[in-house]
Design a protein around this motif. Structure first.
Motif, short mmCIF file in Angstrom:
data_model
loop_
_atom_site.label_atom_id
_atom_site.label_comp_id
_atom_site.label_asym_id
_atom_site.label_seq_id
_atom_site.Cartn_x
_atom_site.Cartn_y
_atom_site.Cartn_z
N TYR A 105 0.84 -1.20 0.00
CA TYR A 105 0.00 0.00 0.00
C TYR A 105 0.87 1.25 0.00
O TYR A 105 0.65 2.20 -0.77
N ASN A 106 1.88 1.26 0.84
CA ASN A 106 2.80 2.40 0.92
C ASN A 106 3.56 2.59 -0.39
O ASN A 106 3.71 3.72 -0.89
N VAL A 107 4.04 1.47 -0.97
CA VAL A 107 4.77 1.53 -2.24
C VAL A 107 3.89 2.09 -3.35
O VAL A 107 4.30 2.97 -4.11
N ALA A 108 2.67 1.55 -3.46
CA ALA A 108 1.74 2.00 -4.50
C ALA A 108 1.40 3.48 -4.35
O ALA A 108 1.34 4.23 -5.34
N LEU A 109 1.20 3.93 -3.11
CA LEU A 109 0.86 5.33 -2.85
C LEU A 109 2.00 6.26 -3.24
O LEU A 109 1.79 7.29 -3.90
N GLU A 110 3.21 5.91 -2.86
CA GLU A 110 4.36 6.74 -3.19
C GLU A 110 4.61 6.76 -4.69
O GLU A 110 4.95 7.80 -5.26
N ASN A 111 4.44 5.61 -5.34
CA ASN A 111 4.65 5.55 -6.79
C ASN A 111 3.58 6.35 -7.53
O ASN A 111 3.85 7.02 -8.54
N PHE A 112 2.34 6.31 -7.01
CA PHE A 112 1.23 7.04 -7.62
C PHE A 112 1.45 8.55 -7.55
O PHE A 112 1.11 9.29 -8.48
N LYS A 113 2.03 9.02 -6.47
CA LYS A 113 2.26 10.46 -6.30
C LYS A 113 3.15 11.01 -7.41
O LYS A 113 2.97 12.16 -7.85
N SER A 114 4.08 10.20 -7.88
CA SER A 114 5.02 10.66 -8.91
C SER A 114 4.52 10.39 -10.33
O SER A 114 4.99 11.02 -11.29
N ASN A 115 3.58 9.44 -10.48
CA ASN A 115 3.14 9.03 -11.82
C ASN A 115 1.64 8.75 -11.77
O ASN A 115 1.19 7.64 -12.01
N PHE A 116 0.85 9.78 -11.47
CA PHE A 116 -0.56 9.54 -11.13
C PHE A 116 -1.48 9.38 -12.34
O PHE A 116 -2.58 8.87 -12.21
N ILE A 117 -1.08 9.79 -13.53
CA ILE A 117 -1.98 9.70 -14.69
C ILE A 117 -1.96 8.30 -15.30
O ILE A 117 -3.01 7.65 -15.41
N PHE A 118 -0.78 7.82 -15.71
CA PHE A 118 -0.69 6.51 -16.36
C PHE A 118 0.15 5.51 -15.57
O PHE A 118 0.37 4.39 -16.03
N GLY A 119 0.59 5.87 -14.36
CA GLY A 119 1.41 4.96 -13.59
C GLY A 119 2.78 4.77 -14.22
O GLY A 119 3.19 5.52 -15.11
N THR A 120 3.51 3.76 -13.77
CA THR A 120 4.85 3.51 -14.32
C THR A 120 4.88 2.32 -15.28
O THR A 120 5.95 1.82 -15.63
N GLY A 121 3.69 1.86 -15.72
CA GLY A 121 3.63 0.83 -16.74
C GLY A 121 3.34 -0.55 -16.20
O GLY A 121 3.71 -0.88 -15.07
N ILE A 122 2.69 -1.36 -17.03
CA ILE A 122 2.37 -2.74 -16.67
C ILE A 122 3.64 -3.50 -16.29
O ILE A 122 4.63 -3.47 -17.01
N GLY A 123 3.60 -4.18 -15.16
CA GLY A 123 4.72 -5.00 -14.72
C GLY A 123 5.79 -4.26 -13.94
O GLY A 123 6.81 -4.85 -13.56
N SER A 124 5.57 -2.96 -13.65
CA SER A 124 6.63 -2.13 -13.06
C SER A 124 6.64 -2.10 -11.53
O SER A 124 7.55 -1.51 -10.94
N HIS A 125 5.66 -2.68 -10.88
CA HIS A 125 5.59 -2.56 -9.42
C HIS A 125 6.84 -3.07 -8.71
O HIS A 125 7.24 -2.46 -7.70
N PRO A 126 7.50 -4.14 -9.17
CA PRO A 126 8.73 -4.56 -8.49
C PRO A 126 9.81 -3.47 -8.48
O PRO A 126 10.58 -3.38 -7.52
N ILE A 127 9.87 -2.66 -9.53
CA ILE A 127 10.85 -1.56 -9.57
C ILE A 127 10.49 -0.51 -8.52
O ILE A 127 11.36 -0.01 -7.79
#
Length: 433
Positions: A294-316
């Motif tokens: 949850y924390n990782v997704a929230l922090e990543n969303f703050k920087s890339n909130f429109i399209f995210g960082t791409g399919i399969g990118s959550h491990p990064i």
């Protein structure tokens, strides 16, 4: 009986297609290869059937546009080092193939939502029977009857619960059972509370309910709650609120006081989301994994909130923002690939674009119960919505156990319901003319 579409005739030409399609939903715990990647039985079915489907039906424009957007934004994120090419193409290819495959399945059977859903219920009942055999076999000590590793099952026996085993039947784990059979549980509960039955007999419904409970899955417990809630809403919330609330309180207290795993997970979740602090040896591992993602997704969303960082990118993103980067204890960094929740993964990888598509479909395509025109559509809609909610909450894999099939079935059930209402209005219009 509830009104339904004309049944599809099962013959030699389509029997194997039907069988393969539903095997791809129910037996994804069977793995043929583990290196260089896990090759599930469902992948084999895609390879066999998909080329013929594409040649007959071509590409669906709406799906193609969605995946084109995901492809372009994914490539851009690879170029920006928010993702790797290997991670992107691995997940994107599987997602693309699975959604188109199950779309073709619905087209192949002439959009007969009722029949397709009934076949799912038949598969769920068979899985429940296997789960019942597994439970009884464990109690009498018959190993082959409860340990299915001889069937290439990925996980085998899951210990726990009040009886020494948490039933997982042919699924990889009890959580998967809770997600896939959530819709069947809703229908079974409906059959036991209403005079009219939908496809399943009373005894079949009881077996599904018993096995669902015996999974002792936290996700299954959420499925039970959603089923009670949706039935209450559909048949008049005020009338049932005095039954639902006490029942929910009793169920919670029974689980909290008698199921240690449930109590530890619940307490850890409350502590984590209220204080943000965790302690090794005290905080439940699964609860921390969910909170960490949850924390990782929230922090990543703050920087890339429109399209995210791409399919399969959550491990990064996980490597950047994980709260447990310095913890060497095994288990605290699990589920970095799928975020432990499809909703969290969508937020992280697809941003507002992907999350909006899901929620638009969920709300716009929901079929409410109409007392004057009661059909099977509302029942199918509620059953699948429960499955969607369970997967969003706890299952991070985009296409495990045929999840795209149920998303598409949910959408086309709404389309079918709209056409049904239009047909109901035709005589009135004819009279006016």
């Amino acid at each position: 009986m509830i009104q339904s579409s004309a049944p599809i005739e099962v013959n030699r030409s389509n029997f194997w297609i039907i069988l393969f399609i539903y095997l791809s939903i129910f037996i994804n715990s069977i793995v043929f290869l583990r290196e260089p990647f896990e090759f599930y039985f469902g992948y084999l079915i895609y390879i066999v059937l998909l080329p013929g489907f594409i040649s007959r039906y071509g590409l669906n424009r709406a799906l193609f546009f969605i995946f084109l957007t995901l492809f372009v934004t994914g490539i851009i994120n690879v170029m920006l080092d928010n993702n790797t090419g290997a991670l992107f193409f691995k997940v994107f290819t599987g997602l693309f193939l699975s959604y188109f495959f199950y779309y073709y399945v619905i087209v192949e059977f002439n959009y007969n939502i009722d029949q397709l859903f009934k076949w799912y219920l038949k598969g769920a009942y068979i899985a429940a029977l296997i789960g019942l055999v597994q439970f009884i076999s464990f109690q009498i000590g018959f190993t082959l009857g409860y340990n299915y590793r001889w069937l290439l099952n990925k996980w085998g026996v899951v210990s726990g619960g009040n009886f020494g085993i948490r039933v997982n039947s042919i699924f990889g784990e009890p959580t998967h059972l809770g997600a896939v059979m959530g819709g069947a549980f809703f229908v079974a509960l409906y059959n036991l509370t209403r005079k009219e039955k939908y496809y399943l007999t009373r005894n079949q419904s009881i077996i599904i309910i018993v096995v669902y409970v015996l999974s002792f899955s936290g996700l299954g417990q959420a499925g039970i709650f959603f089923s009670l809630l949706f039935l209450a809403i559909s048949y008049g919330f005020i009338r049932y609120i005095f039954i639902l609330i006490p029942l929910a309180i009793i169920l919670f207290n029974v689980l909290y006081n008698n199921v240690r795993d449930f109590r530890e997970r619940y307490q850890s979740i409350v502590d984590l989301f209220t204080t943000g602090k965790f302690e090794l040896g005290k905080t439940h591992g699964s609860s921390f994994i969910l909170y960490n993602n949850y924390n990782v997704a929230l922090e990543n969303f703050k920087s890339n909130f429109i399209f995210g960082t791409g399919i399969g990118s959550h491990p990064i993103a996980f490597e950047k923002f994980s709260l447990a980067k310095e913890i060497k204890v095994y288990g605290f960094n699990l589920n970095s690939a799928d975020a432990n929740s499809m909703l969290l993964r969508l937020i992280s990888e697809t941003g507002l674009f992907g999350v909006s598509i899901f929620f638009i479909i969920m709300f716009k395509c929901y079929v409410r119960r109409d007392e004057n025109n009661e059909t099977y559509h509302w029942l199918v809609s509620n059953a699948i919505l429960i499955m969607i909610l369970l997967n969003l909450f706890r299952q991070g894999h985009y296409f495990l156990n045929g999840f795209p099939f149920f998303m598409l079935l949910y959408y086309f059930n709404w389309i079918s319901h709209k056409k049904f209402l239009e047909q109901m209005e035709l005589p009135k219009e004819a009279i006016k003319e």
